[in-house]
Scaffold this motif. Structure first.
Motif, PDB file in Angstrom:
ATOM      1  N   ASP A 119       0.813  -1.224   0.000  1.00  0.00           N
ATOM      2  CA  ASP A 119       0.000   0.000   0.000  1.00  0.00           C
ATOM      3  C   ASP A 119       0.848   1.278   0.000  1.00  0.00           C
ATOM      4  O   ASP A 119       0.297   2.370   0.083  1.00  0.00           O
ATOM      5  CB  ASP A 119      -0.933   0.009   1.209  1.00  0.00           C
ATOM      6  N   LEU A 120       2.160   1.156  -0.140  1.00  0.00           N
ATOM      7  CA  LEU A 120       3.026   2.332  -0.037  1.00  0.00           C
ATOM      8  C   LEU A 120       3.130   3.092  -1.363  1.00  0.00           C
ATOM      9  O   LEU A 120       3.163   2.505  -2.438  1.00  0.00           O
ATOM     10  CB  LEU A 120       4.431   1.917   0.415  1.00  0.00           C
ATOM     11  N   LEU A 143       8.075   4.481  -0.171  1.00  0.00           N
ATOM     12  CA  LEU A 143       9.092   3.454  -0.416  1.00  0.00           C
ATOM     13  C   LEU A 143      10.498   4.031  -0.278  1.00  0.00           C
ATOM     14  O   LEU A 143      11.441   3.310   0.033  1.00  0.00           O
ATOM     15  CB  LEU A 143       8.935   2.846  -1.809  1.00  0.00           C
ATOM     16  N   ASP A 144      10.619   5.333  -0.506  1.00  0.00           N
ATOM     17  CA  ASP A 144      11.914   6.009  -0.415  1.00  0.00           C
ATOM     18  C   ASP A 144      12.177   6.579   0.981  1.00  0.00           C
ATOM     19  O   ASP A 144      13.241   7.131   1.237  1.00  0.00           O
ATOM     20  CB  ASP A 144      11.973   7.124  -1.462  1.00  0.00           C
ATOM     21  N   ALA A 197      12.395   0.564   0.442  1.00  0.00           N
ATOM     22  CA  ALA A 197      12.555  -0.339  -0.709  1.00  0.00           C
ATOM     23  C   ALA A 197      13.892  -1.078  -0.646  1.00  0.00           C
ATOM     24  O   ALA A 197      13.961  -2.276  -0.946  1.00  0.00           O
ATOM     25  CB  ALA A 197      12.434   0.439  -2.013  1.00  0.00           C
ATOM     26  N   GLU A 198      14.955  -0.391  -0.245  1.00  0.00           N
ATOM     27  CA  GLU A 198      16.265  -1.050  -0.158  1.00  0.00           C
ATOM     28  C   GLU A 198      16.330  -2.043   0.997  1.00  0.00           C
ATOM     29  O   GLU A 198      17.002  -3.070   0.891  1.00  0.00           O
ATOM     30  CB  GLU A 198      17.385  -0.018  -0.035  1.00  0.00           C
ATOM     31  N   ALA A 221       3.782  -2.177  -6.179  1.00  0.00           N
ATOM     32  CA  ALA A 221       3.428  -3.405  -6.898  1.00  0.00           C
ATOM     33  C   ALA A 221       4.633  -3.961  -7.648  1.00  0.00           C
ATOM     34  O   ALA A 221       4.869  -5.178  -7.655  1.00  0.00           O
ATOM     35  CB  ALA A 221       2.267  -3.144  -7.852  1.00  0.00           C
ATOM     36  N   GLU A 222       5.415  -3.086  -8.282  1.00  0.00           N
ATOM     37  CA  GLU A 222       6.620  -3.534  -8.992  1.00  0.00           C
ATOM     38  C   GLU A 222       7.662  -4.081  -8.014  1.00  0.00           C
ATOM     39  O   GLU A 222       8.324  -5.078  -8.311  1.00  0.00           O
ATOM     40  CB  GLU A 222       7.220  -2.399  -9.810  1.00  0.00           C
ATOM     41  N   LEU A 223       7.810  -3.423  -6.870  1.00  0.00           N
ATOM     42  CA  LEU A 223       8.767  -3.908  -5.869  1.00  0.00           C
ATOM     43  C   LEU A 223       8.361  -5.288  -5.370  1.00  0.00           C
ATOM     44  O   LEU A 223       9.184  -6.207  -5.304  1.00  0.00           O
ATOM     45  CB  LEU A 223       8.864  -2.928  -4.701  1.00  0.00           C
TER      46      LEU A 223
END
Length: 157
Positions: A24-25, A30-31, A43-44, A86-88
């Motif tokens: 949901d981010l 994500l950053d 994300a990392e 979604a891509e992550l």
């Protein structure tokens, strides 16, 4: 419980937790990072969790873990940075599916053998378990980063 069954089942739980903590981010979230928990953006941290587990599985199977392609820290240069949660999640799913594939090819005797990592030797089964614990610890860290950032994990966590 058999070691392979345990690793595969726990990897399935890891996938669920990653989905739940990330899906949901927004790209900005994500950053987000907070040095109170981890200097890396969310994300990392998630990528690191999956890469370490995949690396442990590859070494456990006697395969090459190329640290240039999948470094211990930082974004893997061979993977595109995701534009969305979604891509992550899809990228993480792909990496964790590779873990399942590698583990499914291990025999019981493979799980008993010692393997050498840059940080020392471990029995294969223990190395896989340690990779899972490491990854799940980072999922908890992501939940903490979210809470500090003001966007806590959705209910059901």
């Amino acid at each position: 419980m058999q070691t392979k069954t345990f690793v595969t089942a726990t990897n399935g739980r890891l996938k669920w937790w990653l989905h739940h903590t990330l899906e949901d981010l927004s790209p900005e979230q994500l950053d987000y990072r907070t040095p109170l928990i981890d200097d890396r953006p969310i994300a990392e941290v998630a990528m690191h969790a999956a890469v370490i587990l995949l690396g442990n599985a590859l070494v456990a199977a006697g395969k090459q873990w190329d640290l240039q392609d999948y470094p211990l820290d930082g974004w893997p240069p061979r993977l595109a940075r995701p534009a969305s949660a979604a891509e992550l999640v899809a990228t993480l799913d792909t990496l964790l599916a590779q873990v399942d594939e590698v583990v499914s090819g291990l025999s019981n005797s493979d799980l008993e053998r010692d393997v050498t990592f840059p940080w020392g030797q471990q029995q294969t089964g223990d190395a896989l378990s340690a990779g899972l614990v490491h990854a799940l610890t980072h999922v908890g860290g992501i939940a903490g980063i979210r809470a500090i950032g003001g966007f806590p994990v959705p209910p059901g966590y």
